[in-house]
Design an enzyme around this catalytic site. Structure first.
Site: not given
Length: 305
Positions: A39, A41-42, A44, A46, A60, A153
């Site tokens: 997957g 994120g904003g 990085a 993974v 990551k 977060d």
């Protein structure tokens, strides 16, 4: 026309496209062989990968646009190294933090699932499962808070699940790294996840550990109802909801939930930090009381055979 042709012929080649996560699949970064993308994120990507001895890991990798910024890289690595010191059964173990071949990365334990993925597959979860998950998360938060580390977060995607069903928290420090970078550079970047922001985050006020209990409340609401309590397409409207609008009652959506569980979620979601749990120990005590006390309906079904 010949002039135009010459101009076109002599034009510089277009710049190379930025690396994509697929470019790293099958490659070795530091001591890790990257096998597939899990997957992103904003900031990085993974990957699932393996150490040289074959041990499965998650890796990551900071996206190149951020790895190329020395200040962002420094903050990212510092926060990852701080998180690596949080050795607790309910916090993901970070194995290695480094830069290799232009990539900034850290390796961590690979978990079987995430709470976000489970909710997406199964929808609302049983109360007993949510109580156990909440207790695991509260234990991890309590350990981190005791060492001066706030998550900032917390959300279902940052709660990973081991094969035995226990929960572990990941991504400690990432929001703080972004916040520090924004404060020092003025770059406009999203800090945190809007659906899970506490009122004090939405208002830019001082933060303490109780922001994590608010985010846990949103997470438990999502796990119980299959949706977050506040939703809007406009960020400012969503922030206003966090600050002003009371959350809907959970039992209106799922009447079978206990009143005690609903009270815990709503206390986490209190607008003012003073009205939430003051620490993880207080939250754990209430979670244990709900688990220990059988519900009236369940007792009556047992008594009546």
């Amino acid at each position: 026309m010949p002039v135009c042709k010459a101009l076109v012929t002599n034009a510089p080649p277009p710049p190379p496209a930025p690396p994509a996560p697929s470019d790293l699949v099958g490659r070795t970064v530091g001591p890790y062989d990257l096998e597939r993308l899990l997957g992103q994120g904003g900031f990085a990507w993974v990957f699932a990968g393996r150490e040289l001895d074959g041990t499965p890991v998650a890796v990551k990798v900071l996206m190149p646009r951020y790895a190329g910024d020395p200040q962002f890289e420094s903050r990212f690595r510092n926060e990852a190294e701080t998180a690596a010191k949080l050795q607790h059964p309910n916090i993901i173990r970070i194995r290695f933090v480094a830069r290799s071949g232009g990539y900034v990365y850290f390796g961590m334990d690979l978990c079987a699932d995430s709470l976000g993925a489970r909710i997406a597959r199964e929808g609302p979860l049983p109360e007993a499962d949510m109580l156990r998950l909440a207790a695991d998360v509260a234990k991890g938060l309590g350990f981190a808070h005791g060492r001066g580390v706030i998550h900032r977060d917390l959300k279902p995607d940052n709660i990973l699940l081991r094969s035995d069903g226990s929960a572990v928290i990941t991504d400690f420090g990432i929001a703080r790294a972004v916040s520090g970078y924004v404060a020092s550079t003025g770059v406009n970047m999203t800090i945190g996840t809007p659906q899970y922001l506490s009122p004090e985050q939405a208002q830019g006020r001082a933060l303490d550990q109780r922001v994590d209990f608010y985010a846990l409340g949103i997470t438990l609401f999502k796990a119980a109802a299959g949706e977050v309590p506040f939703a809007a397409s406009d960020w400012f409207e969503l922030a206003r909801m966090h600050v002003e609008r009371p959350p809907p009652g959970l039992r209106k959506k799922r009447p079978e939930l206990s009143k005690r569980f609903e009270r815990i979620v709503l206390k986490c979601l209190a607008k003012h930090p003073d009205d939430r749990y003051r620490d993880a120990a207080q939250l754990l005590a209430e979670l244990a009381a709900v688990e220990a006390k059988p519900r009236a309906g369940a007792w009556w079904r047992w008594w009546s055979g």
